[in-house]
Design an enzyme around this catalytic site. Sequence first.
Site, PDB file in Angstrom:
ATOM      1  N   LYS A   1       2.680   1.297  -5.863  1.00  0.00           N
ATOM      2  CA  LYS A   1       2.583   0.211  -4.889  1.00  0.00           C
ATOM      3  C   LYS A   1       3.888  -0.102  -4.171  1.00  0.00           C
ATOM      4  O   LYS A   1       3.860  -0.626  -3.048  1.00  0.00           O
ATOM      5  CB  LYS A   1       2.064  -1.045  -5.584  1.00  0.00           C
ATOM      6  CG  LYS A   1       0.600  -0.988  -6.000  1.00  0.00           C
ATOM      7  CD  LYS A   1      -0.322  -1.085  -4.798  1.00  0.00           C
ATOM      8  CE  LYS A   1      -1.773  -1.294  -5.210  1.00  0.00           C
ATOM      9  NZ  LYS A   1      -2.653  -1.490  -4.042  1.00  0.00           N
TER      10      LYS A   1
ATOM     11  N   SER B   1      -1.881   6.672 -11.259  1.00  0.00           N
ATOM     12  CA  SER B   1      -1.386   5.729 -10.255  1.00  0.00           C
ATOM     13  C   SER B   1      -0.530   4.604 -10.814  1.00  0.00           C
ATOM     14  O   SER B   1       0.243   3.990 -10.068  1.00  0.00           O
ATOM     15  CB  SER B   1      -2.566   5.135  -9.476  1.00  0.00           C
ATOM     16  OG  SER B   1      -3.497   4.536 -10.358  1.00  0.00           O
TER      17      SER B   1
END
Length: 403
Positions: A55, A305
């Site tokens: 992110k 992720s």
Amino acid sequence: MAARPVSLGDVRRARETLSGVARITALESSRHLSGLVGAPVHLKCENLQRTGSFKIRGAYVRIAALTPPERAAGVVAASAGNHAQGVALAASLLGVRATVFMPEGAPLPKVAATREYGAEVLACGRGLDEALDAARAWAERTGAVLVHPYDHPDIVAGQGTVGLEILEQCPEVRTVVVAVGGGGLIAGIAVAVKALRPDVRIVGVQAAGAAAYPPSLAAGHPVAVARPATMADGINVGRPGEVPFRIVERLVDEVRTVSEDGIAAALLLCLERAKLVVEPAGASPVAALLADPGSFRGPVVAVLSGGNVDPLLLQRVLRHGMAAEGRFLSLRLPLPDRPGALAALLEVVSAVDANVVDVVHERTDPRLGLTEAEVELHLETAGPEHRAEVLRALRAAGYPLCP
């Protein structure tokens, strides 16, 4: 107004912006998964990225593009954890004030980390959608710029830098498997990869309980899931973003779903076999490989992720994953309330080499008679066959197993 499209040039410019900020994360081979798939499988370790997830890439690119007046007004975001930390660190590095709305009950380690990166954290709502509504209202009231977790071209371009790294680290890649929540990560990866290698297959993975993309793709527009529910909070999103949806619709080859049991087993595999701490959302591509290994054309790159998992959730998920693999057994047994009864039970368990994790011996429950007791056993077993052997041994010894 329609959002501008995201191009390979945007992703390349994002990479320049991120130089010295985001790490080029490792690509690790997995011998175990390669054996299952029958082709090389590599893990793209965004769980080892700054803030513990991909992110930071999109958040930094988005905030870096703001004008001086916009920076002066500050930024606001909504997140269950990973985007919150990415925005907090990016804003801190760029000298911008950040306010982050997090759902009530968000994992405490993620809340604490967001504050430590410099953001003001406000709890609001029972899920991401309600927190996002609060962030939008804050932006309208204060003039702060909303940094959306996935629905903006700059966010998508920043996440797409993962795709550039994959192509450089594994030029022979034929399939990329990516977790999907709102869609920012897979959209960015698809833009980068398909522009340079249109032959590479891009496969998205959603938790079955929060799978908004399959019905959305069928309908041709974003469709909301009424009550998304999954332990994978990083992809627990009720509706695709408009910007990533159009990219996914055009460039992504397939979106699959995986079960909670599958995610738990994948997280356990990452920890045991790859020695990597991965959160449930990050483990979902591995869950897809485990569920149908023969359907992936290799070499395969599975994107892990994120690795921001609450320790208490990790404990529960690991136990659940072991149970799903037949390696953990919980059961209740009635016992006579007399000396030696518990020891006799444990001798039966020991004789078949089951490892006792926990024992709860209950004598005072009003359901029990004066001469009765009940034991709850938590046992570690070597697998389904050993688990069945333990149960057979207990039944042969005369112990009725309670449901």
